[in-house]
Design a protein around this motif. Structure first.
Motif, short mmCIF file in Angstrom:
data_model
loop_
_atom_site.label_atom_id
_atom_site.label_comp_id
_atom_site.label_asym_id
_atom_site.label_seq_id
_atom_site.Cartn_x
_atom_site.Cartn_y
_atom_site.Cartn_z
N PRO A 526 0.83 -1.21 0.00
CA PRO A 526 0.00 0.00 0.00
C PRO A 526 0.87 1.26 0.00
O PRO A 526 1.72 1.45 0.86
CB PRO A 526 -0.81 -0.14 1.28
CG PRO A 526 -0.83 -1.60 1.58
CD PRO A 526 0.50 -2.11 1.11
N GLY A 527 0.69 2.08 -1.00
CA GLY A 527 1.43 3.34 -1.09
C GLY A 527 2.80 3.20 -1.70
O GLY A 527 3.50 4.21 -1.83
N HIS A 528 3.24 2.00 -2.09
CA HIS A 528 4.58 1.80 -2.65
C HIS A 528 4.42 1.37 -4.09
O HIS A 528 3.95 0.26 -4.36
CB HIS A 528 5.35 0.75 -1.84
CG HIS A 528 5.49 1.11 -0.40
ND1 HIS A 528 6.37 2.08 0.05
CD2 HIS A 528 4.85 0.65 0.71
CE1 HIS A 528 6.28 2.19 1.37
NE2 HIS A 528 5.35 1.33 1.80
N GLN A 529 4.84 2.22 -5.02
CA GLN A 529 4.71 1.93 -6.45
C GLN A 529 6.04 2.19 -7.13
O GLN A 529 6.82 3.04 -6.72
CB GLN A 529 3.64 2.83 -7.07
CG GLN A 529 2.27 2.73 -6.41
CD GLN A 529 1.29 3.69 -7.04
OE1 GLN A 529 1.50 4.15 -8.15
NE2 GLN A 529 0.22 4.01 -6.31
N GLU A 530 6.24 1.44 -8.19
CA GLU A 530 7.41 1.66 -9.03
C GLU A 530 7.14 1.04 -10.39
O GLU A 530 6.14 0.33 -10.60
CB GLU A 530 8.67 1.05 -8.40
CG GLU A 530 8.60 -0.45 -8.20
CD GLU A 530 9.85 -1.00 -7.54
OE1 GLU A 530 10.54 -1.78 -8.22
OE2 GLU A 530 10.12 -0.64 -6.38
N THR A 531 8.03 1.34 -11.32
CA THR A 531 7.88 0.80 -12.67
C THR A 531 8.58 -0.55 -12.76
O THR A 531 9.73 -0.71 -12.33
CB THR A 531 8.48 1.76 -13.70
OG1 THR A 531 7.82 3.01 -13.59
CG2 THR A 531 8.30 1.22 -15.11
N GLY A 532 7.88 -1.51 -13.32
CA GLY A 532 8.45 -2.83 -13.53
C GLY A 532 8.57 -3.15 -15.00
O GLY A 532 7.82 -2.62 -15.84
N TYR A 533 9.54 -3.99 -15.33
CA TYR A 533 9.80 -4.37 -16.71
C TYR A 533 9.78 -5.89 -16.81
O TYR A 533 10.21 -6.60 -15.89
CB TYR A 533 11.15 -3.83 -17.20
CG TYR A 533 11.24 -2.32 -17.13
CD1 TYR A 533 10.81 -1.54 -18.19
CD2 TYR A 533 11.75 -1.70 -15.98
CE1 TYR A 533 10.88 -0.15 -18.11
CE2 TYR A 533 11.82 -0.32 -15.90
CZ TYR A 533 11.39 0.46 -16.97
OH TYR A 533 11.46 1.80 -16.91
#
Length: 1827
Positions: A526-533
């Motif tokens: 919750p509240g932790h996002q990032e870009t994944g590949y």
């Protein structure tokens, strides 16, 4: 100016970059979307101009971080047309880590405002998720009550706004896809749904909706549409559907397609839809609640999350949650249920709660997964749907939509339609997309058909994709290696989602440029996002991992084999999730293909030798796997790997290594799987059986087996098979030319599908067995199947068991079976419904071809006798129904059996059934057992049919006379067992049975007749006609009943045997069981059942009574004997009981004289007392007709009697192992002395010892023994042997005694009827001590006649032998002594000759054989002096040396020596000197032999010197010595002056060259020569010509042997001319010379008239020469033996008109004799009445020749042996020989080894005729010929 530019100090560079990107804003949008998947491009201000927009997007990329910015710069330089003066500063400034300032950190405060307040789209492409609002925690802590109350008023409004937000965000996400420039994007094409197939659906379905969309519950295996996935209706519990599909089938695409359909309003039944991917959920390490999962990780409501969640709970039926990639789920949850929505849990535990209904009860859950073991959290009622990818129409539809341009569309479809293999690969949607991308780039530059040829495998599809998408078609090797390293590292660590730091910027840019990578937003909490590949597909990651292993120099090639493994994919297995390396071996195998070598060399920057070494490692690993025993899933995986290699040799190895029965159980199989299997099977030579059981099968996968010629047995057993499967199978079956058995069981195929199959099966005429078990087929379908399939020409079995059959249909099927000529059995019992049909036409012809030697076509057609069986067991026919069926049985044309078991028949009904069948002409057996509820009627063929079989099975003309010309009517067997029958039932039963004129076997066993019934039956039996057997076992009969039944021998002519066993209650009366059935244990296929051997018909069959395990008291025996007195004879009585007392034995023996018809009395397994031998010995005097008494171990007694017609003859007494000792000898001898002529007496294995032997020897003169006395195994010692020697003089009729005191313990004395002129004594292993030798000599001296003594291993040393020779003194006569001791072979000639000097008589013969360890002497008494020898001895009176003394002694002892034979000796110089001195004194020496010995050259000089004085020699044998050419030349001097020589043997000596010219003149003067043997001397044609000149000078020549001398036609012709002048010649041996037909013609013209033996084996004779010789031999009165073996005679086999009256042996081994010459050969053999041995082995004789030989065998009275090894005689021919052999009693053996006769037939033949020998080693010793 932009502050960032100022800060970086790169104003010009930034401006140039902005200007460049302003030219292609669409490309920039795509890149921003790739690197910033959270950004909403549509939120950008409309007022911004293009330049400001570019700068804003660049700022966002720059602030994302160093790695992202570097990757973006690499994309710019790689994909866009960047001037060189701009590309260099861009890469040098921002393309490396040192160009990025550390003071600018990426943070929330540096991000643009718009990014924080706008939603983001997860999972572009392979990603997933939803839109996110600014973070606020949901469900993590309780809300204050006051706040919650304030929100109740807007409850529905909040929910409505949230649901609208969900739908609008989905519309935004799936409606805003951008298209990359220059490349098509499949998502924006029309979606092609893959094949969906229901596997299990336990919840009820909505019938109304099902009518519109298709009811998936109709049957397992029904195809479903996308909307059918949510077509269930459940009032309670969860609605869970699991979508199973292999990698690349489109599961994730389908999940997103559902989201798109919901966004477009097509799934209006759902208010809310949530999509989660387990590969992203795996990244969340914290525990979550369900509200957190829905709102924090997907899309947050604008306000009131608790109220929104409450609304979702209350309306759960309208909520759909999709979980993609269940097989990738980590963190297995606890088995306990989730407490509630407020309890944080792992993601998988939340999924479990949703499935089980503890969370959000009533919601819909859809999970996608690869096949494997699914988590146990899934409910058992969950529906399972299999996703199978594309069939052929779907592939073409996909390609048609992919290529929008009409010409390219047609070109692409043409490529696919022309390449079947490419079509099968495109059945996997992921591979289909890759193929289309490749064709998109290949078609413009390729000619038709060339593009598809570049895509032969899946791996090469990926290779072509990477090659064509790269810059200018050549991807950078460094980039490929770097990206492949990332792929492998991810697979090994279980990572499929990468962060920005996991992939170096150049590799990120490369992957983005080629579309190999995709990006999406991921939440780690919750509240932790990032870009994944991630790679666009997992298979692409696996391909790059394999590329790294094959092309990276950092990977050791020896480590490659560890990655080449096969994974099992059983549905039930222990692993909770699939490994990420499962498909890696397939890509490794594909890269090991030779076609990939240039690509790998380019990537690795190494030469092709280096690449080839790595490819060889993979190929070797696959070869090792190919030879292992693999399970079904691993076989499929291996087939995929081998197909990818494109190596025919490896494919052939795998194909040949597969087992003949290949099973696949419980794992899904696609069309691609079966296509790869079919590809491998195409390289197999042997047939194979494929068995698919419980496997989920793609509906159209049978099409992949089309054209497979190796499948012989194909079986499917699966509920997943439906009509589409049946239709596909019907298209493939006609192309499988070798298919013999087809099984389709347990399917859900309807009448339509079965109809398609039935239409296709007539196109498969080779089918032998078809099974449609357990398919729920209805009546009409079954009738259609039967009517169509019964016409298949080769069909032997049709199994329709466990289907729905009504009574009316059953009757119709019975009618079809009866009217169809092919059906031989219809079995209907409970669930069974089986048709058995007659064998095919050609098979029937083959079966009878063995017995039909003439090959009549019409007879072969008649042999196909039809037989039909019908089973109606397990019904309720009762007594009346059974009676009616029995009456109708004959009319139903049932020719095998009618089963009426378990139909309620009672005892009263038995009478009715018996009466009903009493007049049935075809009834063979009726078996009724009321206890076991068995009622079976068995029928036989009609009489006319039997006659036809008899006629076809008749033998050739010679055997027809012995065969019965008509078959007797077939017999009927009635078995009424365990029916509770009593004596009161017998009268009515016999009345019912009396009407049957064919009754032969009657079985009443297992009833309750008792003694009363036996007495009543004895009176009723005459009224039943002639029976063959009556079984009364287990009826409570006593011995009184046995005596009553014994009286039936007088009243019943058919009764021959009565068998009784009191212990097992076995009582059987039998008739005469003659014929082959009795001998072979059953009817034989080669002859009709009624055929009998004439040899057995001619014998007299005695009657017999056999009482086993009976209490034989004196009174019972008296009653028995009195009963037997009235029985006709001959009679055999066999008794057995535990113990027979002396009184009972005496009673029995006293009655024997009153039984003159008795021929045999046997007491087996009956213990007698020690006094019994004397009682039995006295029988010779009490009973004159007794012939033989045989008592063994006081336990087995046999007495044989002669009939009153026979004259008195010899008696035989055997008392073996009867514990006889010395005390029994006198009374026994006294009793035996009363016999007039005791032929044999056997007292072996008793306890006589030396004392008993002495007592017996003292009584021996009074015993009238005329043949032999056996005293073996009686514990006799050396004393007994010496006692025998002492006793021999007092027994004038003893001719031979043999004693062996070793382990054999044999002691035999042989007698003659008159006094013998000589006695032979053989003593073996007697261990004589020195004190025994004088006693032995004393015994020998007392002998009145000349005696021969053989001492074998009797511990008689050199000294003891010397003593024995000195002590043996006879008045007159000859004494032969043979000594066989180990020391004889080591003593040497000199020592053995020295022994001879001590003999008391004259030594006339000396024979020394060192190899045999033998010394043979002949002594003549009294000793006489030879005057010539005395004079010569006086000349050597110098006795000063030992040599002279020994010579002097030998001259005295050997003065009358006539024969000196030395064999296998090593003649030393001393011995040769001795012979040189001794030989001149031997004036009477006639024979000298030195064979197989070794003599030095100096010794040869001495020997030649001595022999030159022996002028009266008549025989000289110097053969087989190792003299050498010079030594042989020296020996030729011996022949000088030998005018009296009659026999000369110089075989195996080097006579060629210059030696034969020396020999020839000396032969010319030997005018008395009778035998000349010069074999194997290699004299050649030159020597033959020299001999030809000498032969006319030898008028007395009778034998000549020139075998093996390399003589050709030139020398042979001259020899033939000379031999014609030898008028007395009797034996001619010229074998193993290349004489040819010219020599044969010459011999034929002048064949000596006294010729007895002619040997010409291996002489290169042809038919012409053989015929000329046979014509010359015809009528010769003296010929005894002819050998023409190993000549290619073909049709030149000897044919005689007059015959050879004395011919004893003819050898035609390996002469190409065939059936065509059999008849004239047999006729010629008949003209040779003295024939004893015929050798015809290693020819090509068949059954026709066997028939001819069998015809003449009975007429060849003196024939002893026939050798037919290694021919082509089958079982039929062997039976004919057995028939002929049965009529030729003098024949000892017929050899039949290595003929094509089955082992079971061999065993039966040997049981009938033991003289047929099928063994490799000859069991019969052969006598020497021609000697």
């Amino acid at each position: 100016m932009d502050p960032v530019s100022l800060q970086l100090g790169t104003k010009n560079l930034w401006s140039l970059l902005v200007r460049l990107l302003s030219k292609d804003p669409q490309w920039l949008n795509a890149k921003v979307k790739f690197f910033l998947p959270k950004m909403d491009l549509s939120s950008r201000s409309k007022a911004e101009d293009a330049t400001q927009g570019v700068m804003l997007q660049l700022n966002r990329l720059y602030t994302q971080g160093q790695a992202t910015w570097q990757a973006f710069i690499h994309c710019v330089c790689m994909e866009l047309d960047v001037p060189l003066d701009l590309e260099v500063p861009l890469l040098s400034t921002w393309g490396h880590g040192d160009g990025f300032p550390s003071q600018l950190e990426t943070g929330e405060e540096s991000q643009p405002e718009s990014q924080l307040h706008h939603g983001d789209s997860w999972g572009c492409g392979a990603g997933g998720g939803g839109l996110k609002r600014p973070h606020q925690s949901c469900g993590s802590s309780p809300r204050p009550k006051q706040c919650r109350k304030q929100q109740l008023g807007g409850y529905e409004e909040l929910a409505k706004r949230y649901l609208q937000l969900l739908r609008s965000s989905a519309q935004q996400r799936y409606g805003s896809r951008t298209r990359r420039p220059g490349q098509p994007l499949a998502f924006h094409q029309a979606y092609i749904p893959p094949i969906l197939q229901w596997s299990r659906a336990t919840a009820p379905f909505n019938t109304q909706e099902g009518a519109i969309l298709g009811d998936p519950k109709a049957e397992d295996g029904t195809e479903a549409s996308i909307l059918d996935l949510f077509n269930t209706k459940a009032d309670k519990g969860p609605r869970v559907t699991v979508l199973l599909g292999k990698a690349g089938m489109g599961k994730t695409t389908l999940a997103h397609r559902l989201c798109q359909k919901w966004a477009d309003g097509q799934l209006d039944r759902f208010q809310a839809l949530f999509l989660f991917e387990f590969r992203q959920l795996n990244l969340i390490t914290e525990f979550l609640t369900l509200p957190q999962l829905l709102f924090d990780l997907y899309l947050s409501p604008e306000a009131g999350p608790d109220l929104v969640f409450q609304y979702l709970e209350e309306n759960a039926k309208g909520v759909l949650l999709i979980f993609d990639g269940l097989d990738q789920a980590l963190h297995p949850h606890s088995s306990k249920d989730t407490a509630g929505p407020e309890a944080p849990s792992p993601a998988l535990a939340l999924f479990s709660g949703l499935c089980k209904g503890t969370l959000l009860p009533g919601c819909w859950v859809l999970a996608t997964s690869r096949p494997g073991k699914l988590p146990d959290c899934l409910p058992t009622e969950a529906a399972t749907v299999h996703m199978w990818g594309f069939d052929r129409p779907r592939v073409e539809e996909y390609v048609g939509h992919f290529f929008s341009n009409q010409p390219w569309q047609e070109a692409a479809l043409a490529e696919l339609r022309e390449n079947r293999h490419l079509q099968s690969m495109c059945a996997v949607p992921a591979v289909c997309q890759v193929t289309c991308l490749c064709l998109y780039h290949l078609l413009p530059s390729s000619s038709p058909g060339q593009s598809a040829a570049l895509l032969p495998t899946v791996t090469q599809n990926y290779v072509q994709l990477v090659s064509t998408l790269g810059p200018r078609g050549h991807p950078l090797p460094e980039s490929l290696l770097g990206l492949s390293e990332v792929a492998l590292r991810g697979l090994e660590t279980g990572k499929v989602i990468f962060s920005v730091g996991d992939i170096p910027p150049p590799m990120m840019a490369f992957g983005a440029a080629l579309g190999l990578l995709t990006s999406f937003c991921i939440c780690t909490g919750p509240g932790h996002q990032e870009t994944g590949y991630a790679f666009t597909h997992l298979s692409l990651q696996e391909f790059f991992a394999a590329l790294h292993l094959m092309a990276s120099p950092e990977v050791d090639k020896n480590a490659l084999a560890h990655y080449v493994t096969l994974s099992s994919r059983w549905v039930l297995r222990t692993k909770a999730r699939l490994g990420l390396l499962d498909h890696l071996p397939t890509f490794l195998a594909g890269l090991a293909s030779r076609a990939c070598c240039p690509f790998l060399s380019h990537v690795a920057q190494r030469d092709e030798v280096w690449v080839g070494a790595r490819q060889a490692e993979v190929m070797q690993a696959l070869r090792r796997l190919a030879t292992r025993r693999l399970t079904g899933p691993k076989v499929v995986a291996l087939c995929h790997c081998v197909g990818e290699t494109q190596e025919p040799e490896l494919a052939s190895l795998v194909a040949q290594s597969l087992p003949c029965h290949l099973s696949f159980h419980n794992f899904p199989l696609t069309s691609a799987d079966l296509a790869s299997l079919n590809n491998i099977l195409g390289h197999r030579n042997a047939p194979i059986q494929l068995d698919f059981e419980g496997c989920p099968l793609e509906p159209h996968c049978p099409e992949a087996l089309a054209g497979c010629k190796q499948v012989e047995n194909l079986s499917f057993k699966s509920r997943k098979c439906g009509d589409a499967f049946a239709e596909a199978l019907s298209r493939s079956l006609p192309t499988m030319g070798s298919l013999k058995k087809l099984g389709l069981a347990g399917s859900k195929i309807t009448a339509q599908g079965i109809g398609r199959l039935v239409q296709a099966l007539p196109l498969c005429p080779q089918l032998e067995e078809v099974s449609f078990q357990d398919n729920q087929l209805k009546d009409g379908v079954l009738l259609n199947i039967v009517e169509v399939l019964l016409c298949l020409p080769r069909l032997q079995k049709l199994d329709l068991s466990r289907n729905s059959v009504s009574i009316s249909t059953l009757l119709c099927l019975t009618k079809v079976a009866i009217t169809s000529p092919a059906v031989r059995m219809l079995q209907v019992r409970e669930a069974d419904l089986i048709f058995l049909l007659s064998p095919p036409t050609e098979t029937a012809a083959e079966l009878q071809g063995a017995s039909d030697l003439q090959g009549n076509a019409s007879q072969r057609k008649e042999a196909q006798s039809r037989s039909l069986a019908l089973s109606l067991s397990g019904n309720q026919l009762d007594n009346e129904g059974c009676r009616l069926m029995a009456e109708a049985a004959a009319q139903l044309d049932i020719t095998r059996n009618l089963d009426l078991s378990d139909n309620g028949l009672s005892v009263d009904g038995v009478y009715g059934v018996l009466s009903a069948v009493s007049m049935c002409q075809t009834l063979a057996e009726l078996h009724i057992s009321l206890l076991r509820k068995t009622v079976v009627l068995t029928f036989a063929p009609e009489q006319e049919e039997q006659g036809g079989i008899q006629e076809r099975a008749a033998l050739h003309d010679g055997l027809m006379r012995q065969m019965p010309c008509e078959l007797p009517p077939h017999s009927t067997r009635i078995r009424l067992t365990h029916c509770g029958l009593q004596a009161k039932h017998l009268a009515q039963l016999c009345r019912a049975l009396g009407g049957s004129c064919r009754l032969s076997h009657l079985d009443f066993s297992g009833n309750a007749l008792g003694d009363e019934g036996a007495a009543q039956l004895a009176q009723l039996l005459p009224g039943l006609g002639t029976l063959q057997s009556l079984n009364l076992s287990e009826n409570g009969l006593s011995l009184d009943s046995v005596f009553i039944l014994t009286q039936c021998f007088s009243t019943l002519q058919w009764l021959f045997h009565l068998e009784v066993n009191s212990e097992s209650q076995h009582v059987v009366l039998r008739g005469d069981r003659r014929g082959r059935d009795q001998l072979a244990g059953g009817p034989l296929p080669e002859f009709p059942a009624g055929a009998r051997f004439s040899a057995f018909d001619q014998r007299c069959i005695p009657r017999s009574i056999c009482l086993r395990q009976c209490l034989l008291e004196p009174l019972s025996l008296t009653h028995l004997c009195e009963t037997l007195e009235k029985c006709p004879g001959p009679l055999e009585v066999k008794l057995s009981c535990e113990v027979l007392s002396d009184q009972s034995l005496e009673t029995l023996l006293n009655h024997l004289p009153r039984l003159p018809q008795l021929s045999l009395l046997q007491l087996s397994e009956t213990r007698l007392s020690p006094r019994s031998p004397l009682m039995l010995a006295d029988l010779f005097g009490l009973c004159p007709q007794v012939q033989k008494v045989d008592l063994r171990s006081l336990y087995h007694t046999t007495l044989r009697f002669r009939s009153s017609e026979e004259q008195k003859g010899e008696y035989c007494g055997r008392f073996m192992d009867c514990a006889l000792s010395r005390e029994h000898m006198e009374p026994l001898c006294w009793l035996l002395s009363k016999c007039e002529d005791l032929n044999q007496l056997d007292l072996s294995a008793n306890l006589l010892g030396d004392d008993g032997l002495q007592c017996l020897l003292e009584c021996l003169p009074q015993l009238p023994i005329s043949a032999s006395l056996d005293l073996s195994h009686n514990s006799i010692s050396v004393e007994g042997a010496l006692c025998l020697v002492k006793t021999l003089p007092s027994c004038p009729r003893v001719r031979e005694a043999s004693v062996n005191l070793g382990s054999e313990q044999s002691f035999w004395i042989h007698f003659s009827r008159q006094e013998e002129a000589g006695k032979t004594l053989r003593l073996s292993q007697c261990s004589f001590r020195p004190e025994h030798v004088p006693r032995l000599a004393t015994g020998l001296n007392q002998a009145l006649k000349p005696t021969a003594l053989t001492l074998t291993q009797c511990c008689l040393g050199l000294k003891q032998l010397t003593v024995l020779l000195s002590l043996v003194r006879w008045p007159v006569g000859l004494f032969n002594l043979r000594v066989e001791e180990p020391w004889v072979g080591k003593a040497g000639v000199l020592a053995l000759l020295e022994v001879c000097t001590q003999a008391s008589g004259n030594i006339t013969e000396i024979s020394i054989a060192e190899a045999q360890q033998q010394l043979c002497l002949q002594l003549e008494f009294p000793r006489q002096e030879n005057p010539e020898a005395v004079a010569l001895r006086l000349a050597h009176c110098d006795l000063g040396t030992h040599h002279n003394l020994l010579v002097w002694q030998l001259m005295e002892t050997c003065a009358r020596l006539r024969q000196l034979s030395l064999s296998q000796v090593n003649l030393c110089d001393t011995s040769s000197l001795l012979l040189q001195s001794l030989l001149p004194s031997l004036s009477e020496l006639k024979t000298f032999r030195l064979t197989c010995s070794c003599v030095r050259s100096e010794g040869l000089v001495h020997l030649t010197s001595g022999l030159s004085h022996c002028l009266h020699l008549e025989e000289l044998d110097l053969s087989n010595n190792q003299f050498g050419e010079e030594g042989t030349r020296v020996l030729m001097g011996v022949l000088e002056g030998k005018f009296w020589l009659k026999r000369l043997d110089l075989s195996h000596l080097p006579l060629g060259g210059s030696i034969l010219p020396v020999l020839a003149p000396r032969l010319r003067h030997m005018t008395l020569l009778q035998s000349l043997r010069l074999s194997h001397n290699q004299i050649g044609d030159t020597g033959a010509q020299l001999l030809a000149a000498v032969l006319p000078w030898l008028p007395e020549l009778r034998k000549i042997d020139l075998s093996g001398n390399g003589i050709g036609p030139a020398g042979g012709v001259q020899l033939a001319e000379s031999l014609a002048l030898c008028r007395h010649l009797e034996e001619l041996m010229l074998g193993c010379n290349a004489l040819g037909d010219a020599t044969a013609l010459g011999l034929a013209q002048g064949l000596p008239r006294h010729l007895r033996i002619l040997h010409l084996p291996s002489s290169r004779l042809g038919p012409e020469g053989a015929l000329s010789l046979s014509q010359a031999l015809d009528g010769c009165p003296y010929v005894e033996e002819v050998s023409l073996a190993e000549n290619s005679l073909a049709r030149g086999i000897p044919q005689f008109c007059q015959g050879l009256p004395l011919l004893r042996r003819i050898d035609l081994v390996s002469c190409d004799v065939d059936d065509h010459t059999a008849k004239p050969l047999a006729a010629s053999l008949l003209l040779c009445p003295a024939l004893e041995e015929i050798l015809l082995s290693w020819n090509v004789l068949g059954d026709e020749a066997a028939a001819e030989l069998a015809r003449v065998l009975p007429q060849m009275g003196r024939l002893k042996r026939m050798d037919l090894e290694k021919n082509r005689i089958t079982a039929c021919g062997a039976w004919l020989l057995a028939e002929g052999l049965a009529q030729g009693s003098g024949i000892q053996v017929i050899r039949l080894w290595n003929n094509p006769i089955p082992p079971d037939t061999v065993r039966r033949l040997q049981r009938q005729e033991p003289r047929l020998d099928f063994a490799f080693f000859d069991k019969q010793p052969k006598a020497p010929w021609g000697t």
